[in-house]
Scaffold this motif. Structure first.
Motif, PDB file in Angstrom:
ATOM      1  N   PHE A  88      -7.232 -52.012  82.979  1.00  0.00           N
ATOM      2  CA  PHE A  88      -8.043 -51.052  83.582  1.00  0.00           C
ATOM      3  C   PHE A  88      -8.702 -51.642  84.856  1.00  0.00           C
ATOM      4  N   ASP A  89      -7.517 -50.299  85.315  1.00  0.00           N
ATOM      5  CA  ASP A  89      -8.099 -50.799  87.110  1.00  0.00           C
ATOM      6  C   ASP A  89      -7.039 -51.814  87.749  1.00  0.00           C
ATOM      7  N   GLY A  90      -6.485 -52.169  86.734  1.00  0.00           N
ATOM      8  CA  GLY A  90      -6.011 -53.091  87.536  1.00  0.00           C
ATOM      9  C   GLY A  90      -6.326 -54.470  86.832  1.00  0.00           C
ATOM     10  N   THR A  91      -7.033 -54.958  86.070  1.00  0.00           N
ATOM     11  CA  THR A  91      -7.913 -55.191  85.688  1.00  0.00           C
ATOM     12  C   THR A  91      -7.741 -55.826  84.535  1.00  0.00           C
ATOM     13  N   ASN A  92      -6.958 -56.713  83.420  1.00  0.00           N
ATOM     14  CA  ASN A  92      -6.661 -56.893  82.184  1.00  0.00           C
ATOM     15  C   ASN A  92      -7.478 -57.181  81.299  1.00  0.00           C
ATOM     16  N   ILE A  93      -8.515 -56.185  80.241  1.00  0.00           N
ATOM     17  CA  ILE A  93      -9.231 -56.845  79.035  1.00  0.00           C
ATOM     18  C   ILE A  93      -8.054 -57.200  78.392  1.00  0.00           C
ATOM     19  N   LEU A  94      -9.008 -58.093  77.484  1.00  0.00           N
ATOM     20  CA  LEU A  94      -7.619 -59.256  76.295  1.00  0.00           C
ATOM     21  C   LEU A  94      -8.592 -57.946  74.910  1.00  0.00           C
ATOM     22  N   LEU A  95      -7.978 -57.380  73.850  1.00  0.00           N
ATOM     23  CA  LEU A  95      -7.934 -56.270  72.944  1.00  0.00           C
ATOM     24  C   LEU A  95      -8.086 -58.070  71.828  1.00  0.00           C
ATOM     25  N   ASP A  96      -8.900 -57.481  70.706  1.00  0.00           N
ATOM     26  CA  ASP A  96      -8.398 -58.332  69.731  1.00  0.00           C
ATOM     27  C   ASP A  96      -7.996 -57.092  68.639  1.00  0.00           C
ATOM     28  N   LEU A  97      -7.159 -56.627  68.227  1.00  0.00           N
ATOM     29  CA  LEU A  97      -6.668 -55.556  66.895  1.00  0.00           C
ATOM     30  C   LEU A  97      -7.034 -55.986  65.087  1.00  0.00           C
ATOM     31  N   VAL A  98      -7.136 -54.782  64.639  1.00  0.00           N
ATOM     32  CA  VAL A  98      -7.187 -55.023  63.711  1.00  0.00           C
ATOM     33  C   VAL A  98      -5.947 -54.718  62.855  1.00  0.00           C
ATOM     34  N   ASP A  99      -5.529 -53.908  63.689  1.00  0.00           N
ATOM     35  CA  ASP A  99      -4.346 -53.896  62.664  1.00  0.00           C
ATOM     36  C   ASP A  99      -3.136 -54.053  64.343  1.00  0.00           C
ATOM     37  N   PRO A 100      -1.965 -53.414  64.302  1.00  0.00           N
ATOM     38  CA  PRO A 100      -1.027 -52.977  65.233  1.00  0.00           C
ATOM     39  C   PRO A 100      -1.080 -51.824  65.056  1.00  0.00           C
ATOM     40  N   LEU A 101      -0.971 -51.861  66.695  1.00  0.00           N
ATOM     41  CA  LEU A 101      -0.800 -50.153  67.169  1.00  0.00           C
ATOM     42  C   LEU A 101       0.183 -49.284  66.468  1.00  0.00           C
ATOM     43  N   PRO A 102      -0.129 -48.047  66.695  1.00  0.00           N
ATOM     44  CA  PRO A 102       0.589 -47.017  66.210  1.00  0.00           C
ATOM     45  C   PRO A 102       1.532 -46.845  67.428  1.00  0.00           C
ATOM     46  N   GLU A 103       2.940 -46.283  66.603  1.00  0.00           N
ATOM     47  CA  GLU A 103       4.463 -46.570  67.210  1.00  0.00           C
ATOM     48  C   GLU A 103       3.891 -45.414  67.900  1.00  0.00           C
ATOM     49  N   GLY A 104       4.298 -46.195  69.503  1.00  0.00           N
ATOM     50  CA  GLY A 104       4.075 -44.682  71.232  1.00  0.00           C
ATOM     51  C   GLY A 104       2.711 -45.349  71.870  1.00  0.00           C
ATOM     52  N   VAL A 105       1.982 -45.830  71.517  1.00  0.00           N
ATOM     53  CA  VAL A 105       0.949 -46.159  71.761  1.00  0.00           C
ATOM     54  C   VAL A 105       0.826 -46.608  73.258  1.00  0.00           C
ATOM     55  N   ALA A 106       1.474 -48.471  72.838  1.00  0.00           N
ATOM     56  CA  ALA A 106       1.752 -48.706  73.786  1.00  0.00           C
ATOM     57  C   ALA A 106       1.689 -48.126  75.695  1.00  0.00           C
ATOM     58  N   ASN A 107       1.556 -48.629  76.205  1.00  0.00           N
ATOM     59  CA  ASN A 107       1.421 -48.147  77.493  1.00  0.00           C
ATOM     60  C   ASN A 107       1.500 -46.353  78.222  1.00  0.00           C
ATOM     61  N   GLN A 108       0.225 -46.015  76.696  1.00  0.00           N
ATOM     62  CA  GLN A 108       0.049 -44.737  77.095  1.00  0.00           C
ATOM     63  C   GLN A 108      -1.875 -45.077  77.447  1.00  0.00           C
ATOM     64  N   TRP A 109      -2.723 -43.848  77.862  1.00  0.00           N
ATOM     65  CA  TRP A 109      -3.549 -43.921  78.814  1.00  0.00           C
ATOM     66  C   TRP A 109      -4.568 -44.066  77.543  1.00  0.00           C
ATOM     67  N   VAL A 110      -5.719 -44.511  77.294  1.00  0.00           N
ATOM     68  CA  VAL A 110      -7.050 -44.251  76.311  1.00  0.00           C
ATOM     69  C   VAL A 110      -7.860 -45.010  76.647  1.00  0.00           C
TER      70      VAL A 110
END
Length: 131
Positions: A93-115
Motif C-alpha cells: 500500500f504505497d510502500g507500506t505492507n499490510i498483512l492480510l488474512d485469507l480465507v482461501d488461497p489466492l487464485p492463480e495469477g493474482v499475486a503481484n497484481q493490483w487489487v
C-alpha cells in the motif's frame, strides 16, 4: 506511512474514527491512537481486521497505483498483492505492507497484481507511532 490526520470523532458508541488524507486518497477509518490527537501529520501502521475472500471483498483493481477512497459503507484500498516465501499474503500500500488474512488461497495469477479491497471502515485500523 505518513498520513495527514484531519480530526478524530466518535459516533453513536462506535469506535473512534479518523479523517485521513494521503497523497493518493482520503477516507475515514478506525483510529487506534489517542482520541485527543490534534490534526497534523502522523506516521501510522495500517491493519485490516477482516478475512479476505477473493471475489467478495478483494477484486482486480480498475487502475494501477495506490488508492484510498470511501465506497458506500466501506473503505476501498488499492495496492499490489504479494505472497512471501513462507506463504504470508501482503498488500503493498504505497510502500507500506499490510498483512492480510485469507480465507482461501489466492487464485492463480493474482499475486503481484493490483487489487482493490472493500473493507468496513471500522475494520481498518490506524496505529500511530513515533520515529
Amino acid at each position: 506511512m505518513l498520513i495527514e490526520l484531519g480530526k478524530v470523532a466518535k459516533f453513536h458508541g462506535g469506535p473512534w474514527l479518523a479523517d485521513v488524507r494521503t497523497s493518493f486518497g482520503h477516507t475515514a477509518v478506525r483510529w487506534c491512537g489517542d482520541p485527543a490527537a490534534k490534526p497534523g501529520e502522523y506516521h501510522v501502521e495500517w491493519t485490516i481486521d477482516e478475512d479476505i475472500v477473493w471475489g467478495w471483498n478483494a477484486k482486480p483493481a480498475v487502475g494501477i497505483g495506490a488508492g484510498l477512497r470511501t465506497g458506500g459503507h466501506c473503505v476501498v484500498l488499492r495496492g499490489r498483492l504479494s505472497v512471501t516465501d513462507d506463504g504470508a499474503t501482503l498488500l503493498d500500500f504505497d510502500g507500506t505492507n499490510i498483512l492480510l488474512d485469507l480465507v482461501d488461497p489466492l487464485p492463480e495469477g493474482v499475486a503481484n497484481q493490483w487489487v482493490e479491497l472493500f473493507i468496513e471502515r471500522e475494520k481498518v485500523g490506524l496505529y500511530p507511532y513515533l520515529l
